[in-house]
Design a protein around this motif. Structure first.
Motif, short mmCIF file in Angstrom:
data_model
loop_
_atom_site.label_atom_id
_atom_site.label_comp_id
_atom_site.label_asym_id
_atom_site.label_seq_id
_atom_site.Cartn_x
_atom_site.Cartn_y
_atom_site.Cartn_z
N ALA A 194 39.51 49.06 36.59
CA ALA A 194 39.89 48.21 37.72
C ALA A 194 38.78 47.22 38.05
O ALA A 194 39.03 46.05 38.36
CB ALA A 194 40.20 49.08 38.94
N GLN A 195 37.53 47.68 37.98
CA GLN A 195 36.40 46.80 38.23
C GLN A 195 36.31 45.70 37.18
O GLN A 195 35.98 44.55 37.48
CB GLN A 195 35.09 47.61 38.25
N ALA A 196 36.60 46.06 35.94
CA ALA A 196 36.57 45.06 34.88
C ALA A 196 37.63 43.99 35.11
O ALA A 196 37.40 42.81 34.86
CB ALA A 196 36.78 45.74 33.52
N ALA A 197 38.79 44.41 35.62
CA ALA A 197 39.84 43.44 35.93
C ALA A 197 39.40 42.51 37.05
O ALA A 197 39.65 41.30 37.02
CB ALA A 197 41.12 44.17 36.31
N THR A 198 38.69 43.05 38.05
CA THR A 198 38.18 42.23 39.15
C THR A 198 37.14 41.25 38.65
O THR A 198 37.09 40.08 39.08
CB THR A 198 37.56 43.12 40.25
N ALA A 199 36.28 41.71 37.75
CA ALA A 199 35.21 40.85 37.22
C ALA A 199 35.77 39.65 36.48
O ALA A 199 35.11 38.62 36.36
CB ALA A 199 34.30 41.66 36.30
N ARG A 200 37.00 39.79 35.98
CA ARG A 200 37.62 38.66 35.29
C ARG A 200 38.11 37.59 36.27
O ARG A 200 38.57 36.53 35.87
CB ARG A 200 38.77 39.16 34.41
N SER A 201 37.99 37.91 37.57
CA SER A 201 38.37 36.95 38.61
C SER A 201 37.14 36.65 39.45
O SER A 201 36.87 37.32 40.46
CB SER A 201 39.49 37.52 39.50
N PRO A 202 36.32 35.66 39.06
CA PRO A 202 35.08 35.36 39.79
C PRO A 202 35.32 35.07 41.26
O PRO A 202 34.50 35.45 42.11
CB PRO A 202 34.54 34.12 39.06
N GLU A 203 36.42 34.45 41.59
CA GLU A 203 36.70 34.13 42.99
C GLU A 203 36.84 35.40 43.82
O GLU A 203 36.29 35.50 44.93
CB GLU A 203 37.99 33.31 43.12
N ALA A 207 34.34 36.70 46.81
CA ALA A 207 34.88 36.98 48.14
C ALA A 207 34.48 38.37 48.62
O ALA A 207 34.13 38.56 49.79
CB ALA A 207 36.40 36.83 48.12
N GLU A 208 34.52 39.35 47.72
CA GLU A 208 34.12 40.71 48.09
C GLU A 208 32.64 40.76 48.44
O GLU A 208 32.24 41.45 49.38
CB GLU A 208 34.45 41.67 46.95
N ALA A 209 31.80 40.03 47.69
CA ALA A 209 30.37 40.00 47.97
C ALA A 209 30.10 39.38 49.34
O ALA A 209 29.26 39.88 50.11
CB ALA A 209 29.64 39.23 46.87
N ARG A 210 30.80 38.30 49.67
CA ARG A 210 30.62 37.67 50.98
C ARG A 210 31.06 38.60 52.11
O ARG A 210 30.41 38.68 53.16
CB ARG A 210 31.44 36.36 51.04
N TYR A 211 32.13 39.31 51.88
CA TYR A 211 32.62 40.24 52.89
C TYR A 211 31.60 41.34 53.17
O TYR A 211 31.28 41.64 54.33
CB TYR A 211 33.94 40.85 52.42
N LEU A 212 31.07 41.96 52.11
CA LEU A 212 30.09 43.04 52.30
C LEU A 212 28.82 42.51 52.97
O LEU A 212 28.22 43.20 53.80
CB LEU A 212 29.77 43.69 50.96
N ALA A 213 28.40 41.30 52.63
CA ALA A 213 27.22 40.71 53.26
C ALA A 213 27.46 40.51 54.75
O ALA A 213 26.57 40.77 55.58
CB ALA A 213 26.87 39.38 52.59
N ALA A 214 28.66 40.09 55.11
CA ALA A 214 28.98 39.89 56.53
C ALA A 214 29.01 41.21 57.27
O ALA A 214 28.51 41.32 58.41
CB ALA A 214 30.33 39.17 56.66
#
Length: 255
Positions: A194-203, A207-214
């Motif tokens: 599942a993570q590999a599938a997410t990694a294929r979508s940079p956007e 978005a997940e990285a920005r959310y966790l930072a917030a």
């Protein structure tokens, strides 16, 4: 339930695994159960488990659907055959196609014989299982339902129980440890895919990285903020799996 349903169709395990692999009546068939199972595995590998229908498998090997039912009366039985087929790869050190022949000596190749260091041997087993599931991404989901172990699966189970002999645990506990290890690997690989599938979508990843930072900066999650600020570790799939596996196996209590 239709014949393409997910159940095992009430097939007697003894009939499935100890009975004849070829239809008993009629003229000699043009295909073997092994070849039909291999075709189903190839289809699942290429197109996903949802693509494996009795009709499509029959077309892959150029037989009628009714002929296919003489080898596997429903999709549930076919899944049983598929799981055991790919489990043969565990017996050959991970070589695809290892399910082509029955296990000759009841266990993996000599290079995977128990060493006496049961924790290290369990880790070897887990890495073999992970590699198998990554080659066959449909396998973790299938393992989440009860399957009747076939000859290749039983041979690898026999190996795992031999690995655990130095623990001195009783048979039930050894079976539980093997089940726990297999469940861990299946769950981890499912997450890894599942993570590999997410990694294929940079956007999406951004978005997940920005959310966790917030969330870390909002002042309401200090423990999470501290965890996210900790020095980074290798996030390669292999390194992450190894860390998790070490925690599991090193923490097993055999007292």
């Amino acid at each position: 339930m239709t014949r393409d349903g997910g159940g095992a169709g009430g097939v007697d395990p003894q009939q499935l695994w100890l009975g004849p692999a070829l239809p008993r009546r009629g003229r000699r068939p043009a295909h073997s159960r092994e070849a039909i199972t291999a075709a189903a595995v190839a289809l699942a590998d290429a197109e996903g488990l949802e693509a494996v229908t009795m009709r499509k498998v029959a077309s892959q090997v150029d037989v009628s659907v009714m002929s296919l039912y003489s080898y596997a009366p429903d999709k549930g039985t076919l899944l049983e055959l598929m799981v055991d087929h790919v489990s043969g790869e565990l017996l050959t050190g991970g070589e695809p196609g290892g399910g082509a022949q029955p296990p000759p000596h009841g266990g993996p190749s000599a290079s995977y014989a128990p060493t006496g260091d049961w924790r290290a041997d369990l880790k070897t087993i887990a890495h073999l299982q992970r590699a198998l599931m990554l080659r066959h991404p449909w396998l973790p989901a299938v393992l989440s339902t009860r399957r009747t172990p076939g000859p290749h699966t039983l041979a690898f189970l026999e190996h795992a129980l031999a690995v655990l002999r130095p623990t001195g645990l009783d048979g039930a506990a050894k079976l539980e440890i093997f089940a726990q290890l297999t469940s861990f690997v299946a769950a981890h690989v499912g997450h890894e895919l599942a993570q590999a599938a997410t990694a294929r979508s940079p956007e999406r990843a951004a978005a997940e990285a920005r959310y966790l930072a917030a969330v870390a900066a909002d002042g309401h999650h200090p423990e999470l903020a501290e965890a996210l600020a900790a020095p980074g570790r290798s996030l390669t799939p292999e390194a992450t799996f190894t860390r998790f596996l070490n925690r599991l196996t090193d923490g097993l209590d055999t007292s």
